[in-house]
Design a protein around this motif. Structure first.
Motif, PDB file in Angstrom:
ATOM      1  N   UNK A 376       2.619  -7.411  -1.442  1.00 25.22           N
ATOM      2  CA  UNK A 376       3.851  -7.047  -2.133  1.00 25.22           C
ATOM      3  C   UNK A 376       4.864  -6.462  -1.156  1.00 25.22           C
ATOM      4  N   UNK A 377       6.128  -6.700  -1.427  1.00 27.75           N
ATOM      5  CA  UNK A 377       7.158  -5.967  -0.713  1.00 27.75           C
ATOM      6  C   UNK A 377       7.032  -4.483  -1.062  1.00 27.75           C
ATOM      7  N   UNK A 378       7.564  -3.640  -0.180  1.00 29.68           N
ATOM      8  CA  UNK A 378       7.461  -2.193  -0.404  1.00 29.68           C
ATOM      9  C   UNK A 378       8.106  -1.787  -1.716  1.00 29.68           C
ATOM     10  N   UNK A 379       9.231  -2.404  -2.068  1.00 33.00           N
ATOM     11  CA  UNK A 379       9.903  -2.055  -3.327  1.00 33.00           C
ATOM     12  C   UNK A 379       9.031  -2.394  -4.522  1.00 33.00           C
ATOM     13  N   UNK A 380       8.269  -3.480  -4.433  1.00 36.43           N
ATOM     14  CA  UNK A 380       7.359  -3.857  -5.519  1.00 36.43           C
ATOM     15  C   UNK A 380       6.214  -2.867  -5.627  1.00 36.43           C
ATOM     16  N   UNK A 381       5.629  -2.511  -4.486  1.00 31.05           N
ATOM     17  CA  UNK A 381       4.517  -1.561  -4.482  1.00 31.05           C
ATOM     18  C   UNK A 381       4.964  -0.206  -5.014  1.00 31.05           C
ATOM     19  N   UNK A 382       6.099   0.275  -4.535  1.00 31.73           N
ATOM     20  CA  UNK A 382       6.626   1.552  -5.023  1.00 31.73           C
ATOM     21  C   UNK A 382       6.940   1.465  -6.512  1.00 31.73           C
ATOM     22  N   UNK A 383       7.620   0.384  -6.920  1.00 34.91           N
ATOM     23  CA  UNK A 383       7.966   0.233  -8.325  1.00 34.91           C
ATOM     24  C   UNK A 383       6.743   0.178  -9.212  1.00 34.91           C
TER      25      UNK A 383
END
Length: 732
Positions: A376-383
């Protein structure tokens, strides 16, 4: 239930609610992930930024040594309680900035244990094959019995740190001592001293690093009050690193200053209230800032109660963003220590909560790669982490524990249920575009929809203004949900009323927005837009939805399997039809071990070339998404005699209604796919994953080559003068 993606004002793509079917070859077909991540990085910008940061570090190092000498300050000192303090920077106002560890001497809370072999999800995740970066007061004791060869020195520093060893142990200890077992206990850790943290991080992120842990920050009793909650140069620099390396996520500790009374003029309340204590990179937009929590979890992994730990620093930051982002367990954590290769100790603080979160997030990346062959992109993981965190106290986020206590069990379930009851989609919004989907609530759980994005660096940097509310947000995306004329808004907080409950409205400051609808029923339209002009003309974002009904398929074993007729050449079978369901059929001669496997959308199947007088076995199961399949039906045993009987002919196969406006053959396909429709010479096709990503397109000139696609379920879009048509197909 069909759902729609609209990624411009004029183009509408209709996707059927089924997903790619996972095959045993997925892992073997996975890409070289590091090269893929490297290709996603903004290479030119990273190279320029790295060169700048190296030069800044060299100049700063000379300046710091001179400053320390002129002012009689030690560059590094160890306080009586073991805390390490190091002079690391000088603020724009001349204030010396000291880094300090966030641990007072003294993992189940994130629910990571539910992801292990034997956990409730029984996923057998352990971090194997993945690396995590650790920056700290020094390096970990790499020879400790808990690490084997998995703690790797990442820089030229030889100073072993007790703090770094405990943090690294919380991340990757193998469990020689079971009480000290790390969260990602088979992963590798690259351990570094914090002196060149930004330079080393950008270099390592450029090579494909996914996560790094930073259980330290600016010492709060040595800065003037305007620093608290301020978006300063170091906050901006870390945001710039993450923006240019979109798969990299920084995880940092909130700090232990709740009872320090260090901020005499907080943005809200009085010093004793504990608000407005975050500093430096803990204020960055794109990373995750971790608070400490006291929790009670039952044996099923359910959170029963949670309160913020008495040491944990509160937000808000000055522009009102929701910080900290979430909470983890940092109380009396038992971990490997640096006194010897078999030594252990206990410690408390956000320093210990942070690696628990970092390790748990690493397991989610491992799981996503297992399911879908990519990270996952970091934004996906964080989200995903914020979307699935366990809410505590009042509904919505707060400035003490952000969105709640990390729950990776729930996050893993959202990943597994992708395109069944959840959506996890990475997309891009360009200037003037509107992104829209329509979903149906499943009626069994709240409908939650959130967007997360890695924002470009903030252009405003505070240079001395107390409690300056200038927003650090650069690209302001907005999510809304509408139904029957009613609009639902995301959560937001007010820093001027930091102790109040969260409200719903237009969020102007956070690069993460979430809407919760508790009593959802029926269809809802989710829309993502933006304000003003987007910096760089576009903004990648991640959409996460849970509590939806995205397919009529049900993960239950099919019923009614029967032999319907037979001839000398073929045996014909039928079973109860089921909407939106791909059936997997298996058959073999009785006594053999290997099953012959096939797939069909229909509720009939023919088996040729059977031998008279032999007994065979047949079974089938329903395939709903890439990772959700039913149990097999009961095995049907039959002797093939090549003749139909009244009993076998008595079964009339149920009709299988189709909604497709075009037909495709062969379906399933192997190398080529033919569209059975009258089309003009201008007709164009697109092959789309049901996550909404177009992976192949072109003119239709005869059969379409699909030999280069991975096995799974796709949607073929056909655009012609008569309009847009679509059909799902399976690639063998």
């Amino acid at each position: 239930m069909d759902y729609k993606y609209t990624v411009s004002r004029t183009v509408q793509i209709v996707l059927f609610a089924s997903v790619l079917f996972c095959t045993a070859q997925l892992s073997a077909q996975s890409k070289d992930h590091k090269k893929f991540i490297q290709s996603a990085n903004k290479a030119k910008e990273i190279q320029t930024l790295a060169s700048k940061m190296r030069a800044d570090y060299d100049a700063k190092h000379i300046r710091l040594q001179q400053f320390a000498k002129e002012n009689g300050l030690p560059m590094t000192e160890k306080l009586s309680d073991g805390t390490v303090v190091s002079l690391q920077d000088i603020g724009v106002d001349g204030t010396p900035l000291f880094y300090t560890t966030f641990m007072d001497p003294t993992s189940k809370v994130s629910r990571a244990n539910e992801l292990y072999a034997g956990g409730n999800l029984n996923l057998d995740l352990d971090g194997r094959g993945l690396q995590v970066g650790v920056w700290d007061a020094g390096i970990a004791l790499t020879s400790h019995q808990e690490f084997g060869a998995r703690a790797i020195k990442g820089d030229a520093v030889d100073e072993v740190s007790a703090h770094a060893t405990m943090v690294t142990g919380t991340l990757i200890s193998s469990g020689v001592n079971k009480k000290a077992k790390g969260v990602a206990f088979a992963a590798e850790a690259l351990t570094h001293d914090w002196t060149r943290d930004k330079v080393e991080v950008i270099e390592t992120a450029a090579q494909g690093m996914l996560l790094s842990n930073h259980s330290y920050g600016i010492k709060s009793d040595r800065v003037p009050d305007w620093y608290f909650g301020s978006y300063i140069k170091v906050s901006q620099e870390w945001d710039e690193i993450m923006y240019n390396a979109p798969y990299y996520l920084m995880v940092t500790a909130a700090g232990n200053a709740q009872n320090s009374y260090d901020n005499e003029v907080p943005v809200y309340g009085k010093a004793k209230d504990g608000f407005d204590l975050l500093l430096g990179f803990a204020v960055s937009k794109n990373g995750i800032t971790v608070a400490g929590a006291n929790t009670r979890i039952d044996d099923k992994g359910e959170l029963k109660s949670a309160t913020v730990a008495s040491y944990s620093s509160f937000g808000p930051v000055d522009d009102g963003r929701i910080k900290p982002d979430l909470a983890g367990d940092g109380t009396a954590v038992f971990a490997a220590s640096s006194y010897g290769n078999q030594s252990y100790d206990s410690s408390t603080g956000t320093s210990m909560a942070t690696p628990g979160v970092t390790g748990s997030l690493l397991l989610l990346q491992q799981y996503h790669e297992q399911l879908y062959g990519t990270y996952m992109k970091a934004a996906t993981l964080k989200g995903l982490a914020l979307h699935t965190a366990d809410d505590v106290a009042a509904a919505g986020p707060d400035y003490k524990m952000g969105w709640g206590v990390l729950n990776v069990k729930k996050a893993a379930e959202v990943l597994k249920n992708k395109e069944y009851s959840s959506i996890v989609n990475e997309a891009t919004l360009t200037n003037g575009e509107v992104y829209t989907i329509t979903v149906k609530a499943d009626g069994n759980q709240p409908l939650l929809a959130s967007i997360s994005w890695t924002d470009p660096k903030g252009e405003f940097v505070n240079r001395g203004n107390l409690n300056d509310a200038t927003a650090a947000l650069t690209n302001d995306l907005d999510i809304r949900i509408t139904k029957d004329g009613k609009t639902y808004f995301p959560w937001k907080l007010n820093p001027a009323k930091a102790a109040d409950k969260a409200i719903k409205g237009d969020n102007l400051v956070d690069p993460y927005e979430r809407i919760d609808i508790g009593d959802a029923a029926g269809e809802y339209t989710i829309t993502v837009t933006h304000k003003g002009n987007l910096v760089n003309g576009a903004q990648d974002f991640s959409l996460i939805v849970s509590g939806a009904e995205l397919t009529q398929c049900r993960v239950v074993a099919p019923n009614g399997l029967q032999l319907t007729s037979a001839t000398e050449a073929v045996a014909k079978f039928g079973w109860d039809a089921a909407e939106d369901t791909l059936f997997e059929i298996q058959y073999k001669e009785k006594g053999q071990t290997e099953w012959v496997t096939g797939h069909t959308w229909e509720n009939t199947w023919n088996i040729p070339d059977l031998e008279k007088g032999k007994t065979y076995e047949m079974r089938l199961r329903a395939v709903c998404t890439e990772n959700l399949v039913s149990e097999f039906s009961d095995v049907l045993e039959f002797m093939f005699n090549g003749e139909a009987t009244e009993q076998t002919l008595a079964y009339e196969p149920l009709s299988y209604p189709t909604e497709l406006s075009i037909s495709l053959y062969p379906n399933p396909a192997v190398n080529e796919l033919t569209v059975n429709a009258e089309l003009s010479s201008d007709a164009e096709f697109s092959v789309v994953t049901v996550s909404g990503n177009i992976i192949k397109k072109g003119k239709i000139n005869g059969a379409i080559n699909v030999s280069d696609l991975s096995s799974g379920l796709y949607v073929l879009m056909v655009q012609d003068h008569s309009g847009l048509k679509s059909s799902k197909f399976y690639k063998n």
